[in-house]
Scaffold this motif. Structure first.
Motif, PDB file in Angstrom:
ATOM      1  N   PHE A 137     -11.719  13.174   2.331  1.00 16.57           N
ATOM      2  CA  PHE A 137     -10.877  14.372   2.184  1.00 16.57           C
ATOM      3  C   PHE A 137     -10.006  14.337   0.932  1.00 16.57           C
ATOM      4  CE2 PHE A 137      -8.550  11.262   4.566  1.00 16.57           C
ATOM      5  CZ  PHE A 137      -7.265  11.334   4.050  1.00 16.57           C
ATOM      6  N   GLN A 138     -10.026  13.220   0.243  1.00 15.08           N
ATOM      7  CA  GLN A 138      -9.154  13.099  -0.937  1.00 15.08           C
ATOM      8  C   GLN A 138      -9.380  14.212  -1.958  1.00 15.08           C
ATOM      9  OE1 GLN A 138      -6.613  11.422  -1.193  1.00 15.08           O
ATOM     10  NE2 GLN A 138      -6.746   9.467  -0.114  1.00 15.08           N
ATOM     11  N   PRO A 139     -10.666  14.517  -2.318  1.00 14.92           N
ATOM     12  CA  PRO A 139     -10.852  15.579  -3.315  1.00 14.92           C
ATOM     13  C   PRO A 139     -10.323  16.919  -2.825  1.00 14.92           C
ATOM     14  CG  PRO A 139     -12.936  14.455  -2.806  1.00 14.92           C
ATOM     15  CD  PRO A 139     -11.906  13.906  -1.879  1.00 14.92           C
ATOM     16  N   MET A 140     -10.416  17.094  -1.505  1.00 15.77           N
ATOM     17  CA  MET A 140      -9.992  18.379  -0.961  1.00 15.77           C
ATOM     18  C   MET A 140      -8.479  18.584  -1.078  1.00 15.77           C
ATOM     19  SD  MET A 140     -10.862  19.597   2.824  1.00 15.77           S
ATOM     20  CE  MET A 140      -9.321  19.187   3.548  1.00 15.77           C
ATOM     21  N   ILE A 141      -7.745  17.513  -0.862  1.00 12.78           N
ATOM     22  CA  ILE A 141      -6.287  17.689  -0.876  1.00 12.78           C
ATOM     23  C   ILE A 141      -5.668  17.311  -2.222  1.00 12.78           C
ATOM     24  CG2 ILE A 141      -6.097  17.320   1.612  1.00 12.78           C
ATOM     25  CD1 ILE A 141      -4.935  14.605   1.056  1.00 12.78           C
ATOM     26  N   GLY A 142      -6.475  16.679  -3.055  1.00 12.65           N
ATOM     27  CA  GLY A 142      -5.977  16.212  -4.351  1.00 12.65           C
ATOM     28  C   GLY A 142      -5.145  17.222  -5.123  1.00 12.65           C
ATOM     29  N   PRO A 143      -5.631  18.463  -5.262  1.00  9.95           N
ATOM     30  CA  PRO A 143      -4.878  19.431  -6.074  1.00  9.95           C
ATOM     31  C   PRO A 143      -3.515  19.787  -5.491  1.00  9.95           C
ATOM     32  CG  PRO A 143      -7.104  20.223  -5.578  1.00  9.95           C
ATOM     33  CD  PRO A 143      -6.897  18.992  -4.772  1.00  9.95           C
ATOM     34  N   TYR A 144      -3.342  19.521  -4.225  1.00  8.76           N
ATOM     35  CA  TYR A 144      -2.097  19.971  -3.593  1.00  8.76           C
ATOM     36  C   TYR A 144      -1.009  18.913  -3.568  1.00  8.76           C
ATOM     37  CZ  TYR A 144      -5.201  23.616  -1.905  1.00  8.76           C
ATOM     38  OH  TYR A 144      -6.099  24.632  -1.831  1.00  8.76           O
ATOM     39  N   ILE A 145      -1.404  17.685  -3.830  1.00 14.05           N
ATOM     40  CA  ILE A 145      -0.384  16.638  -3.657  1.00 14.05           C
ATOM     41  C   ILE A 145       0.248  16.213  -4.979  1.00 14.05           C
ATOM     42  CG2 ILE A 145      -1.272  15.702  -1.482  1.00 14.05           C
ATOM     43  CD1 ILE A 145      -2.585  13.497  -3.060  1.00 14.05           C
ATOM     44  N   GLU A 146       1.505  15.910  -4.861  1.00 16.35           N
ATOM     45  CA  GLU A 146       2.241  15.488  -6.049  1.00 16.35           C
ATOM     46  C   GLU A 146       2.282  13.962  -6.114  1.00 16.35           C
ATOM     47  OE1 GLU A 146       5.855  17.843  -6.779  1.00 16.35           O
ATOM     48  OE2 GLU A 146       6.840  15.931  -7.182  1.00 16.35           O
ATOM     49  N   ASN A 147       2.351  13.344  -4.944  1.00 17.79           N
ATOM     50  CA  ASN A 147       2.442  11.891  -4.897  1.00 17.79           C
ATOM     51  C   ASN A 147       1.987  11.425  -3.526  1.00 17.79           C
ATOM     52  OD1 ASN A 147       3.011   9.304  -5.643  1.00 17.79           O
ATOM     53  ND2 ASN A 147       5.121   9.729  -6.281  1.00 17.79           N
ATOM     54  N   HIS A 148       1.537  10.199  -3.420  1.00 12.47           N
ATOM     55  CA  HIS A 148       1.219   9.702  -2.084  1.00 12.47           C
ATOM     56  C   HIS A 148       1.359   8.191  -2.008  1.00 12.47           C
ATOM     57  CE1 HIS A 148      -2.735   8.354  -3.394  1.00 12.47           C
ATOM     58  NE2 HIS A 148      -2.907   7.808  -2.197  1.00 12.47           N
ATOM     59  N   SER A 149       1.579   7.703  -0.790  1.00 14.36           N
ATOM     60  CA  SER A 149       1.701   6.268  -0.539  1.00 14.36           C
ATOM     61  C   SER A 149       0.836   5.945   0.665  1.00 14.36           C
ATOM     62  CB  SER A 149       3.141   5.897  -0.169  1.00 14.36           C
ATOM     63  OG  SER A 149       4.026   6.325  -1.152  1.00 14.36           O
ATOM     64  N   THR A 150       0.446   4.675   0.785  1.00 17.10           N
ATOM     65  CA  THR A 150      -0.327   4.283   1.970  1.00 17.10           C
ATOM     66  C   THR A 150       0.300   3.023   2.554  1.00 17.10           C
ATOM     67  OG1 THR A 150      -1.824   2.954   0.637  1.00 17.10           O
ATOM     68  CG2 THR A 150      -2.519   5.204   1.120  1.00 17.10           C
ATOM     69  N   GLU A 151      -0.003   2.811   3.820  1.00 14.41           N
ATOM     70  CA  GLU A 151       0.467   1.563   4.424  1.00 14.41           C
ATOM     71  C   GLU A 151      -0.428   1.143   5.578  1.00 14.41           C
ATOM     72  OE1 GLU A 151       4.470   2.265   5.996  1.00 14.41           O
ATOM     73  OE2 GLU A 151       3.628   2.285   8.019  1.00 14.41           O
ATOM     74  N   ALA A 152      -0.414  -0.160   5.832  1.00 16.64           N
ATOM     75  CA  ALA A 152      -1.060  -0.688   7.033  1.00 16.64           C
ATOM     76  C   ALA A 152       0.064  -1.359   7.816  1.00 16.64           C
ATOM     77  CB  ALA A 152      -2.133  -1.693   6.659  1.00 16.64           C
ATOM     78  N   ALA A 153       0.219  -0.948   9.073  1.00 21.54           N
ATOM     79  CA  ALA A 153       1.327  -1.499   9.857  1.00 21.54           C
ATOM     80  C   ALA A 153       0.768  -2.202  11.085  1.00 21.54           C
ATOM     81  CB  ALA A 153       2.268  -0.385  10.272  1.00 21.54           C
ATOM     82  N   PHE A 154       1.319  -3.344  11.407  1.00 22.56           N
ATOM     83  CA  PHE A 154       0.847  -4.101  12.568  1.00 22.56           C
ATOM     84  C   PHE A 154       1.982  -5.006  13.038  1.00 22.56           C
ATOM     85  CE2 PHE A 154      -0.271  -6.052   8.589  1.00 22.56           C
ATOM     86  CZ  PHE A 154       0.175  -7.360   8.715  1.00 22.56           C
ATOM     87  N   ALA A 155       1.824  -5.490  14.251  1.00 22.85           N
ATOM     88  CA  ALA A 155       2.850  -6.391  14.789  1.00 22.85           C
ATOM     89  C   ALA A 155       2.425  -7.830  14.526  1.00 22.85           C
ATOM     90  CB  ALA A 155       3.009  -6.164  16.277  1.00 22.85           C
ATOM     91  N   SER A 156       3.397  -8.649  14.197  1.00 21.83           N
ATOM     92  CA  SER A 156       3.072 -10.059  13.974  1.00 21.83           C
ATOM     93  C   SER A 156       4.317 -10.900  14.158  1.00 21.83           C
ATOM     94  CB  SER A 156       2.532 -10.237  12.554  1.00 21.83           C
ATOM     95  OG  SER A 156       2.451 -11.621  12.254  1.00 21.83           O
ATOM     96  N   LEU A 157       4.086 -12.153  14.488  1.00 24.25           N
ATOM     97  CA  LEU A 157       5.228 -13.067  14.528  1.00 24.25           C
ATOM     98  C   LEU A 157       5.595 -13.402  13.087  1.00 24.25           C
ATOM     99  CD1 LEU A 157       4.159 -15.502  17.376  1.00 24.25           C
ATOM    100  CD2 LEU A 157       6.005 -13.841  17.452  1.00 24.25           C
ATOM    101  N   VAL A 158       6.870 -13.412  12.811  1.00 29.55           N
ATOM    102  CA  VAL A 158       7.307 -13.828  11.462  1.00 29.55           C
ATOM    103  C   VAL A 158       8.247 -15.015  11.647  1.00 29.55           C
ATOM    104  CG1 VAL A 158       7.059 -11.535  10.445  1.00 29.55           C
ATOM    105  CG2 VAL A 158       9.232 -12.193  11.485  1.00 29.55           C
ATOM    106  N   GLN A 159       8.332 -15.823  10.595  1.00 34.67           N
ATOM    107  CA  GLN A 159       9.134 -17.038  10.735  1.00 34.67           C
ATOM    108  C   GLN A 159      10.084 -17.175   9.551  1.00 34.67           C
ATOM    109  OE1 GLN A 159       6.968 -20.695  10.345  1.00 34.67           O
ATOM    110  NE2 GLN A 159       8.356 -21.792  11.715  1.00 34.67           N
ATOM    111  N   PHE A 160      11.311 -17.608   9.878  1.00 33.29           N
ATOM    112  CA  PHE A 160      12.258 -17.925   8.804  1.00 33.29           C
ATOM    113  C   PHE A 160      12.214 -19.442   8.613  1.00 33.29           C
ATOM    114  CE2 PHE A 160      13.636 -13.906  10.407  1.00 33.29           C
ATOM    115  CZ  PHE A 160      13.987 -13.208   9.266  1.00 33.29           C
ATOM    116  N   PRO A 161      11.574 -19.914   7.565  1.00 35.39           N
ATOM    117  CA  PRO A 161      11.405 -21.375   7.409  1.00 35.39           C
ATOM    118  C   PRO A 161      12.737 -22.110   7.447  1.00 35.39           C
ATOM    119  CG  PRO A 161      10.080 -20.196   5.809  1.00 35.39           C
ATOM    120  CD  PRO A 161      10.932 -19.179   6.476  1.00 35.39           C
TER     121      PRO A 161
END
Lengths: 234, 867
Positions: free
Chosen positions: B81-105
């Motif tokens: 769909f990128q070509p279809m919406i390309g003319p209409y967008i000024e800027n875009h960002s993407t992300e992948a979000a997930f849950a995970s354990l994080v550690q403070f060393p």
């Protein structure tokens, strides 16, 4: 001034009619002084209430200053009272939340008159209470309250004054002062006076005395009564 | 015959008289004013808060999302769909979000966090609030240069006493913390505290194409594995003039995007508003009840006032005032006092409205801008005035009929048998007001009709109860009882009795308060979770099949039980009874919601029910049919919403492979239990070989063990996440206690108004009882006897009114729970009994306080005073 014709008042009590006043008739001219006497429960206060337009008769008619009261609504009768009638009550009936001056002003204000404060102040002075205008009724003695009540009764320059046991709640000395004042003011204003009392001495000060017993007029000092059951036309 | 006199005083006189007359009786109007103050304060407080919340959501709508359009899916967003919406967008960002354990060393602290790996300049609206403020620039720079730099939510740093400049381990990569995140557009503080976020540089290729760039930091964390639950999002800033709906609608028709969810500013706004609908609905109900109680208070306080004023009215009538004038004098007084009460109430309500957002801080999606809501203040003042006039009119109308004859005979009673058309008119207006007000508070015609109807029924029932009591006591009068009882009971039906008035006003007060109380309990219990006993408190998920044994051993080493082990397979629906999802999506009128059709299904496989949390509702347990087609089991409620019935055929797409199933049975599920519950359960023998991950539930005895397990996991199985339910429950508990505090705080206003109603109701009866009691004392009755007579009368009245009010409240709460809040209703009997006892005790107490003059002062003094 006041014409009463065949006045009867009955109440329904326990399913049967109780007649407290029966076929009373009389007529008063302007400036007359008149008292109604009788024992307790004889119907004298009922008669006064009917004459003053405070209540409606079961039958018969009342004319006050030429106005027939029988078919008037309560509000129309109130207007008649405000225009022609003054009242004095046994328990003074001052408005407890108003000052003495304001109590006297009310009848004038109800007529929409201007300068009511000045007129009321003059009347207070006339009854000897010029300095008590800003006192509330509870701050005044019984005699003072009745004098305020007198001032209020004369405030709207009534053509007829109804007084219901005006000295009933006063001691002898105070009564004498109030009665003198009442008759004096009445004479000055030329008002017709209708007085209800069981004090025969007080009644004797009026020109005419009517006796009532069991709701029927039994005598009238102005004309001989032919029989106890019949009414007298004066 | 002479002409009737016609001179009349003007409006000025009426105002003057109203003012004069009120001078010495203003304190008597205090009850009346306090009823208005409390009712209006609750109304203005709640409506003002609602206004502020709605306006803030409106003003900060773009900030709620951070972009004009957000697409999200559990699979990478394919580029069709990128070509279809390309003319209409000024800027875009993407992300992948997930849950995970994080550690403070530094301190070895481990916790489950939300990891958002981002590419682009999101957010486009609102401020990403960080400390230092330059951290955002540094983070974006690091994105471009693929440097291991992270931004971390404040809650996480606070929990582990970490600082900017420290490091944080996410999977296999250690990131330097460049900034502390105070606020991220689109994320509430609530979210941030339940699942705090760590922002790391993302991988655009992964986000869009689904193929990770092996050199990216995200790939190096090794956290994303097949079957991992990742949410992919794309944020778009559109060119000026382009509406997000213009892009969203055609996207839905692209087959590869059918599982993509599109969110616009408008939809987020709606969703945010809806999330608070239960709370605002309940608070609106509180305001409604407080105001209604205020109305009852107004009516009873003014009846009391009118009784005191009858003698003065008779004098005024005698002196020539018309009935209308007398009425207007007192109407002006009550209107003026009502206005004062409404203004004071509005001021108090404004103070509450300014405090409420503070109480809710951290729970609301936006930082509510607490300005004075003038519309709520204006509405409050007008409503107060209207209530004062309307409800005062009911008792005031009788002033028109006060006979001047009372000046001659104090005992004169007006003939009340004549119907008063004006009174009927006022009743009609009151009904209309309640209906209109209920509608304004709920914006729902049916609900408003229900409320009004309920009130009318309550009024009728209470009047019936009062009337019934009078008749019953009279009919079955216990002639053989003691004098005190006989006198107390006779007071209930003798002339001038207060039975009807007190039963209705006390009963209505109890009814409204108890209804509110029952609903409050309902709503609070609905959101309370239980984490007590031996329930699991640690959930490990995203365990790959090959990791299952290792994780199990890890737990065993620490002496922890495996309380439940569940395999999970993700799949999507492709057709129901031969109709494809695309076909069904077009049937928006009759078909199930699009979200239900396109969602990802996480299913498990077993042949049994979860003991304790599941019951068979219909059909059979999950079973592999003789024909080789699995008979699956579905949550009963979900099956209804999906509009499927037993024996329907459902085809799923199990990560590429179609799988035909038949709905074999349904289950009822208790979702409040801390267990893994599934909407769809497959039988054993079908999915064992499908790509899957596993969830393990265990119970850790203390935080120390929890820390050790989490550290073991980060070291050995970095992709496995652990949810500390204790922490979540604690956070939820904090939030819930805030909500319940606000609910109870607002309900206090109703209770206070209820007490005012009770006081004014009982005080009304004073004028009937004092003279009798004095007479009895004069005749030789002892104080004790008078006390007991009063006690019998008020205890009976209070108890009957309270019980009748409570029974009505149970019915009303049941109706509201069933039809408005859609929750099961089980009333708790004890609090209700306590309320009945309290009301009775309070009625008796006020009754006795009322009679204290009679008891303590000489009879003559009182007779004079009352005269």
């Amino acid at each position: 001034m006041l014409k009463v014709e065949n006045l009867t008042k009955s109440y329904s009590s326990g399913g049967r009619a109780l007649t407290v006043l029966e076929a009373v008739s009389f007529e008063l001219a302007a400036g007359d002084t008149f008292s109604i006497v009788g024992p307790s429960g004889s119907g004298k206060t009922t008669l006064l209430g009917l004459c003053a337009g405070l209540d409606r008769a079961t039958s018969g008619s009342v004319w006050l200053n030429g106005v027939q009261l029988d078919n008037l609504s309560e509000d129309q009768r109130a207007a008649v009272r405000n225009q022609y009638v003054g009242f004095i009550f046994q328990n003074f009936q001052l408005l407890p939340t108003l000052t003495a001056l304001e109590n006297v002003q009310v009848p004038l204000e109800l007529r929409g008159e201007k300068g009511s404060a000045r007129a009321a102040q003059e009347l207070l002075a006339r009854v000897g209470l010029a300095g008590r205008g800003h006192h509330y009724p509870t701050q005044l003695s019984g005699g003072e309250q009745q004098r305020i009540s007198l001032a209020r009764a004369f405030a709207n320059r009534p053509t007829i004054l109804f007084a219901d046991e005006p000295t009933g709640n006063l001691d002898a000395d105070t009564s004498a002062t109030v009665v003198d004042l009442l008759f004096e003011l009445n004479r000055e204003a030329g008002t017709t006076l209708v007085l209800v009392t069981h004090d025969l001495e007080l009644a004797a000060k009026t020109q005419r005395v009517v006796r009532i017993k069991g709701g029927t007029m039994i005598s009238d000092s102005a004309a001989p009564v032919s029989s106890p059951a019949s009414s007298a036309t004066l | 015959m002479s002409q009737l006199p016609s001179a009349r005083p003007g409006a000025g006189w009426l105002w003057r008289m109203a003012w004069r007359d009120s001078r010495r009786s203003r304190s008597r109007l205090l009850l009346f004013v306090s009823a208005i103050v409390l009712g209006i304060a609750a109304l203005v407080g709640i409506n003002g808060f609602g206004d502020n919340l709605a306006r803030t959501i409106d003003e900060q709508a773009q900030e709620l999302l951070g972009a004009d359009l957000v697409l999200s899916a559990s699979q990478p967003l394919k580029p069709e769909f990128q070509p279809m919406i390309g003319p209409y967008i000024e800027n875009h960002s993407t992300e992948a979000a997930f849950a995970s354990l994080v550690q403070f060393p530094k301190g070895n602290g481990v916790r489950l966090a939300q990891v958002r790996s981002m590419v682009g300049d999101f957010p486009y609206y609102g401020t990403w609030l960080t400390e230092p403020t330059t951290a955002v620039q540094e983070f974006r720079q690091a994105m471009r240069n693929n440097q291991p730099v992270a931004l971390v939510d404040d809650a996480l740093l606070v929990q582990f006493a970490a600082r900017v400049g420290d490091s944080i381990r996410v999977g296999r990569v250690v990131f330097r913390i460049a900034g502390r995140v105070r606020k991220t557009p689109g994320q509430s503080e609530f979210n941030a505290s339940v699942a705090p976020t760590v922002f790391i540089p993302g991988d655009d290729r992964l986000n869009v194409m689904g193929e990770a760039d092996s050199t990216s930091l995200l790939a190096r964390t090794q956290l994303i594995k097949p079957g991992s639950r990742v949410q992919y999002r794309a944020y778009y800033k559109l060119r000026p003039g382009v509406t997000p709906e213009r892009l969203r609608d055609p996207l839905v028709d692209i087959p590869s995007q059918e599982n993509t969810r599109a969110e616009t500013v408008a939809s987020r706004k709606q969703q945010t508003g809806r999330a608070f609908s239960d709370l605002t609905r309940f608070l609106n109900l509180v305001a409604f009840v407080a105001l209604l109680l205020g109305c009852v208070g107004v009516a009873s306080a003014v009846s009391l006032y009118v009784r005191e004023k009858v003698a003065s009215v008779a004098v005024l009538r005698c002196l020539g005032a018309s009935g209308r004038q007398a009425l207007l004098i007192y109407l002006l007084q009550t209107a003026l006092m009502g206005l004062v009460g409404a203004i004071v109430g509005a001021a108090l309500g404004t103070a509450i409205q300014l405090v409420l957002p503070r109480l809710f801080a951290g729970f609301l999606p936006v930082a509510v801008i607490t300005t004075i809501s003038w519309s709520a203040v204006g509405e409050g003042v007008l409503t107060g005035l209207l209530v004062a006039v309307l409800f005062a009119l009911l008792p005031l109308l009788s002033i028109r009929r006060v006979s001047p004859l009372r000046t001659l005979r104090a005992s004169y009673e007006e003939d009340a048998s004549r119907p008063d058309p004006l009174r009927l008119g006022v009743f009609g207006l009151i009904l209309l007001f309640i209906l209109g007000f209920a509608y304004l508070q709920t914006r729902d015609v049916k609900l408003a009709l229900g409320f009004t109807g309920g009130l009318v029924v309550a009024f009728g029932v209470l009047a019936g109860v009062g009337q019934g009591l009078r008749l019953l006591v009279r009919r079955f009068f216990p002639v053989s009882w003691s004098y005190v009882w006989r006198q107390g009971l006779a007071n209930l039906y003798r002339p001038n009795n207060q039975t009807l008035l007190l039963t209705v006003s006390i009963g209505l007060g109890v009814f409204l308060m108890a209804t509110l109380y029952l609903l409050q309990g309902l709503l609070l219990s609905r959101v309370q979770l239980s984490a007590s006993g031996q329930q699991p408190n640690l959930v490990l998920f995203d365990i790959q099949t090959e990791q299952k044994a290792g994780v199990g051993q890890l737990l065993q080493r620490r002496g922890l039980p495996i309380m439940q082990e569940v395999p999970i397979v993700t799949m999507r629906l492709t057709s129901i009874n031969g109709r494809t999802i695309s076909q069904m999506k077009k049937d928006t009128a009759n078909g199930p919601s699009s979200r239900m059709l396109t969602r990802e299904y996480r299913v498990t496989y077993r042949d049994t029910l979860n003991p304790g949390s599941e019951k068979l509702a219909a059909g059979q347990l999950p079973k592999l049919g003789a024909d080789g087609i699995p008979r699956i089991s579905m949550d009963e409620d979900f099956a209804q919403r999906l509009k499927v019935k037993l024996n329907d055929t459902l085809v799923f797409n199990v990560q590429g492979a179609p799988l035909t199933t038949i709905l074999g049975g349904t289950r009822t599920i208790d979702w409040s239990r801390v267990q893994t519950n599934f909407l769809v359960v497959f039988p054993k023998g079908m999915l064992e070989q499908a790509p899957q991950f596993h969830v393990l539930l265990t119970r850790v005895p203390n935080n120390q063990t929890l820390g050790l397990v989490q550290r073991d996991l980060v070291a050995g199985f970095p992709n496995v996440s652990a949810i500390d339910l204790g922490l979540i429950l604690q956070t939820l508990d904090d939030i819930l206690s805030k909500i319940s505090f606000v609910i109870r705080f607002m309900a206090l206003f109703s209770i206070a108004t209820g007490v005012v109603v009770l006081i004014s109701s009982v005080v009304i009866s004073r004028y009937q009882r004092v003279q009798e009691s004095v007479l009895l004392r004069t005749l030789g009755a002892s104080r004790r006897q008078i006390l007991r007579i009063t006690l019998v009368e008020y205890a009976l009245l209070g108890l009957l009114a309270a019980v009748a009010g409570l029974l009505l409240a149970v019915v009303a709460a049941w109706a509201l729970a069933t039809w408005v809040f859609e929750v099961a209703f089980v009333p708790a009997p004890w609090p209700l009994l306590v309320l009945a006892a309290l009301t009775t005790a309070l009625t008796v107490l006020i009754g006795l306080l009322n009679s204290r003059d009679v008891l303590t002062r000489p009879p003559l003094e009182i007779l004079r005073g009352e005269a």
